[in-house]
Design an enzyme around this catalytic site. Structure first.
Site, PDB file in Angstrom:
ATOM      1  N   ARG A 163       0.826  -1.203   0.000  1.00  0.00           N
ATOM      2  CA  ARG A 163       0.000   0.000   0.000  1.00  0.00           C
ATOM      3  C   ARG A 163       0.859   1.250   0.000  1.00  0.00           C
ATOM      4  O   ARG A 163       1.923   1.292   0.626  1.00  0.00           O
ATOM      5  CB  ARG A 163      -0.911   0.018   1.236  1.00  0.00           C
ATOM      6  CG  ARG A 163      -2.148  -0.802   1.095  1.00  0.00           C
ATOM      7  CD  ARG A 163      -2.708  -1.165   2.442  1.00  0.00           C
ATOM      8  NE  ARG A 163      -1.909  -2.245   3.019  1.00  0.00           N
ATOM      9  CZ  ARG A 163      -2.411  -3.265   3.706  1.00  0.00           C
ATOM     10  NH1 ARG A 163      -3.710  -3.332   3.911  1.00  0.00           N
ATOM     11  NH2 ARG A 163      -1.636  -4.209   4.191  1.00  0.00           N
ATOM     12  N   GLU A 177     -34.199 -12.358  -8.759  1.00  0.00           N
ATOM     13  CA  GLU A 177     -34.837 -12.792 -10.000  1.00  0.00           C
ATOM     14  C   GLU A 177     -36.240 -12.228 -10.183  1.00  0.00           C
ATOM     15  O   GLU A 177     -36.716 -12.078 -11.316  1.00  0.00           O
ATOM     16  CB  GLU A 177     -34.902 -14.316 -10.038  1.00  0.00           C
ATOM     17  CG  GLU A 177     -35.741 -14.913  -8.911  1.00  0.00           C
ATOM     18  CD  GLU A 177     -35.844 -16.420  -8.985  1.00  0.00           C
ATOM     19  OE1 GLU A 177     -36.634 -16.981  -8.220  1.00  0.00           O
ATOM     20  OE2 GLU A 177     -35.149 -17.036  -9.817  1.00  0.00           O
ATOM     21  N   GLU A 192     -27.590 -12.326   3.876  1.00  0.00           N
ATOM     22  CA  GLU A 192     -26.404 -11.903   3.137  1.00  0.00           C
ATOM     23  C   GLU A 192     -26.483 -10.428   2.750  1.00  0.00           C
ATOM     24  O   GLU A 192     -25.455  -9.731   2.698  1.00  0.00           O
ATOM     25  CB  GLU A 192     -26.191 -12.783   1.901  1.00  0.00           C
ATOM     26  CG  GLU A 192     -27.047 -12.473   0.696  1.00  0.00           C
ATOM     27  CD  GLU A 192     -28.502 -12.934   0.847  1.00  0.00           C
ATOM     28  OE1 GLU A 192     -29.312 -12.632  -0.045  1.00  0.00           O
ATOM     29  OE2 GLU A 192     -28.816 -13.600   1.849  1.00  0.00           O
ATOM     30  N   ASP A 193     -27.688  -9.913   2.507  1.00  0.00           N
ATOM     31  CA  ASP A 193     -27.836  -8.501   2.163  1.00  0.00           C
ATOM     32  C   ASP A 193     -27.572  -7.602   3.367  1.00  0.00           C
ATOM     33  O   ASP A 193     -26.987  -6.523   3.238  1.00  0.00           O
ATOM     34  CB  ASP A 193     -29.228  -8.236   1.589  1.00  0.00           C
ATOM     35  CG  ASP A 193     -30.338  -8.829   2.451  1.00  0.00           C
ATOM     36  OD1 ASP A 193     -30.041  -9.529   3.445  1.00  0.00           O
ATOM     37  OD2 ASP A 193     -31.522  -8.605   2.128  1.00  0.00           O
TER      38      ASP A 193
END
Length: 759
Positions: free
Chosen positions: A425, A579, A666-667
């Site tokens: 970095r 979906e 997960e969201d």
């Protein structure tokens, strides 16, 4: 005559010997002089006007006026005093498995302090940990080496023999030793009581004389109450203009009557005026302080009791940080958290993480010998500089110092950068939001590949980002900077559609969604993540659209696969879709144009919120429509692909396993991650039709969203995630962005501003 010749010959030989001695000793002497003032000179060279150096870096650190220089470390402390990574570290251990850290197993008979337990727990919970010593690049002792003061109750005796008996010790090679306190009364030398050999030392209060550059790590002195993870945020809630506070400079602490201590503290009464300069000391400490009290103690103690320390700390522009028994002080971290600009008076102290942090942008480094000049120096700092310094204290505190975990991780990341060498970095990554802990060099060393550096790149025009050293930009990158083509997020997005239902007919929502998304001018490709238990449909079943369609088969039981880092994503922006999401092409276009202005955040349609349930003493999740929100669900949201990398490699496997086992949350986890990185809330955009989590189809009713335990699981997830992060990173927002001339479904007659939508 012969005697005269012999005299001249002897005189000539003596002069030659003297000249050789001077030539041989001069550079070494100058080198020692340079090292003694190295840190002071380096700090001030980068400090802008009107401040000038307190003293020349070539001046010695001793004088004839009672100021004592910190004694050199015990010669026996470091057998490998000249150690560097190239000479005392075995790089071959890190070639096969990367930078992995092994912690020796704890023995029941060994006494371990709470602070050291927190350090070991932070390592074991990190992405670097391995339980297999054969895969380890670095080793950490389970023996408590934090407190090596023989008068302390935390002191561990007979440590020398125990260290030498460790199975992988090998004279300390590839070992890291943590230490907060060394030496004891009255001298407090830096001797740890055992030979560290070729081991690296992560030490608080380390002197520049003992510090082995690019080998040891200087860490801050922290108390046993310091949070294990998370930690409080900085106390700067808003920026007042002008940025001055009630006091200009404050200090409150001990004055040492016996043994080594800060002579600067004994002289503070000369500067104290009880108005804007409040510098207080007390003699009341130790068991027999009254035996040693001087004529000033009674007056100092009385003045000391008049002022409240926290009130002073929170209402002062500058905080004095003089050394005490040792070079470091608890006041340093206290000042950082309170946004009180530290004025460091500790000659020869190697400041914490000095290898990567530019302290001239957050603190003033002074000289103990010039105490009387301090008031005029701090009063001369321009208010713009004060505001900049104060803001940087908050960033550094929250990024690297607010918890034991962050201190430990920063130490490990610094060592990893040494191993990466040319892929490490760069300085700007360590000294700008969100900091080095979130700018993982394994992903990239080019600033333009990270969402949170877009603004930095645009503001700087690349003038100071091409610093020499690891990760320097290529000529091609300089060319891009010059043409300003890089000063924007990429102009396309990749749509990832999470498919959990079998493809049975051509009228299913996923096919309509693919058609709508593909018509967007900003869509580069569509990736269908087949997360269904049914076999993958043949290629002819998928619609023919104007953009490439890639179908990736994933494990149906792994919910985290939708955020799996993948080289198949060729754009910076990711449009994540369920979906059964219903979006028009114009709504997709609008969300993407908003994201281009906020590339570091999640931008999307369905919003949710969290709150603290006082009755149950836990965090709660709510889907109720309110005036604010703290999450944007990833069923219809845009974010940067780098968050896929962080989700995959930064988060611990335990959290991802929890998500997979529940087939849920997960969201929420992605929102926790992004808010933790940015310290900002997501951004909600508005669509014409209300977003619905479930469609009334047979496939959707069988999905995880229809599970009756779904909501309860999300409540549990909230608290599990908050526990791992050590804090609640989610932030509420009331901002909602609507398209120009947007019309909602509410009747004009019911609106307060009725004429706004009339022709």
């Amino acid at each position: 005559m012969q005697a005269k010749k012999r005299f001249f010959i002897l005189l000539f030989v003596g002069a030659c010997i003297l000249l050789l001695l001077l030539i041989g000793g001069g550079p070494a002497h100058r080198s020692r002089m340079h090292r003694s003032g190295r840190h002071l000179g380096r700090s001030w060279q980068r400090f802008s006007d009107p401040l000038q150096p307190f003293a020349s870096p070539e001046q010695p650190e001793t004088d004839n006026h009672g100021m004592r220089r910190r004694r050199d470390a015990d010669p026996g402390m470091y057998k490998g005093k000249e150690c560097r990574m190239e000479s005392c570290f075995d790089f071959s251990r890190c070639e096969s498995n990367g930078f992995k850290v092994y912690v020796y197993p704890r023995q029941k008979a060994d006494k371990i302090s709470e602070s050291y337990q927190n350090i070991l727990a932070a390592i074991e919970g990190s992405r670097f940990y391995t339980p297999d010593p054969m895969k380890a690049c670095l080793f950490v002792l389970a023996l408590d080496t934090l407190d090596r003061d023989q008068l302390s109750p935390q002191y561990v005796p007979s440590l020398k023999a125990k260290v030498q008996s460790q199975p992988f010790w090998d004279d300390g090679r590839n070992h890291l030793i943590f230490n907060l306190y060394s030496g004891t009364w009255p001298d407090y030398t830096e001797d740890l009581g055992f030979d560290v050999g070729q081991a690296m030392v992560a030490k608080a209060s380390i002197s520049t004389e003992s510090f082995r550059t690019n080998f040891d790590v200087s860490i801050p002195l922290f108390s046993k109450e310091h949070p294990r993870s998370g930690g409080e945020r900085g106390f700067l809630k808003y920026n007042s203009i002008p940025p001055f506070r009630k006091y200009t400079l404050v200090f409150k602490g001990k004055r040492y009557l016996t043994g080594i201590g800060s002579d600067a503290r004994n002289a503070l009464h000369h500067v104290h005026n009880a108005e804007d300069i409040v510098l207080l000391t007390t003699c009341r400490h130790g068991r027999d302080w009254q035996r040693h009290e001087d004529g000033r103690c009674a007056r100092d103690n009385a003045e000391y009791d008049r002022f409240d320390y926290r009130e002073m700390l929170h209402n002062s522009t500058f905080c004095l940080v003089p050394r005490g028994r040792r070079l470091g002080s608890f006041r340093f971290l206290e000042a950082l958290q309170a946004a009180c600009i530290p004025v460091v008076l500790s000659n020869g102290w190697e400041l914490p993480f000095s290898e990567v942090i530019d302290w001239s942008s957050a603190a003033i480094i002074g000289d103990e010998r010039l105490l009387l000049q301090i008031p005029s120096i701090v009063r001369s700092v321009h208010r713009d500089k004060i505001l900049s310094l104060r803001q940087q204290t908050q960033f550094l505190w929250e990024a690297y110092f607010s918890s034991v975990e962050k201190i430990v991780l920063t130490t490990l990341e610094i060592i990893q950068d040494r191993l990466l060498r040319h892929a490490a970095r760069r300085t700007v990554m360590w000294n700008r939001l969100p900091g080095g802990l979130f700018a993982l060099p394994e992903y990239s060393t080019y600033l333009g590949d990270f969402p949170f550096y877009y603004a930095q790149l645009g503001a700087s025009q690349g003038s100071h980002l091409g610093d020499s050293g690891a990760g320097s930009p290529s000529p091609r990158q300089h060319q891009l900077w010059a043409s300003s083509l890089w000063i924007r997020p990429q102009r396309k997005f990749t749509a990832i559609i999470h498919a959990v239902s079998p493809l049975l007919s051509q009228s299913q929502p996923i096919l309509k969604l693919m058609a709508a998304v593909s018509r967007s001018l900003y869509c580069a490709q569509i990736i269908v993540l087949w997360n269904c238990e049914k076999p993958l449909p043949p290629a002819f079943r998928w619609p023919s659209v104007s953009v490439p369609v890639v179908v990736i088969e994933a494990d149906a039981k792994v919910m985290s696969s939708r955020f799996q880092h993948s080289d198949a994503i060729t754009t910076d922006a990711v449009l994540s879709l369920d979906e059964d999401t219903v979006l028009s092409t114009t709504e997709v276009d609008f969300a993407f144009t908003v994201w281009q202005s906020f590339p570091e955040r999640i931008v999307g349609y369905p919003a949710r919120s969290h709150y603290w349930d006082a009755a149950k003493q836990r965090w709660a999740y709510t889907s109720k429509w309110t005036n604010d929100y703290s999450m944007v669900l990833t069923g219809a949201a845009i974010y940067h692909k780098y968050y896929h990398y962080l989700y995959t490699y930064y988060l611990p496997p335990s959290l991802r396993s929890m998500v997979d086992q529940l087939a849920n949350c997960e969201d929420i986890l992605m929102n926790f991650l992004v808010s933790s990185v940015t310290r900002l809330p997501p951004i909600k955009v508005t669509q014409k039709k209300q977003y619905k989590e479930t469609m009334m189809s047979q496939a959707s009713r069988a999905s995880h969203w229809a599970d009756p335990d779904h909501f309860a699981q999300r409540q549990t997830c909230m608290n599990k995630f908050a526990s791992w992060f050590g804090t609640m990173p989610l932030l509420r927002s009331q901002m909602r962005l609507d398209p120009l001339l947007f019309k909602d479904q509410v009747s004009i007659l019911r609106k307060k501003y009725r004429d706004i939508e009339r022709p």
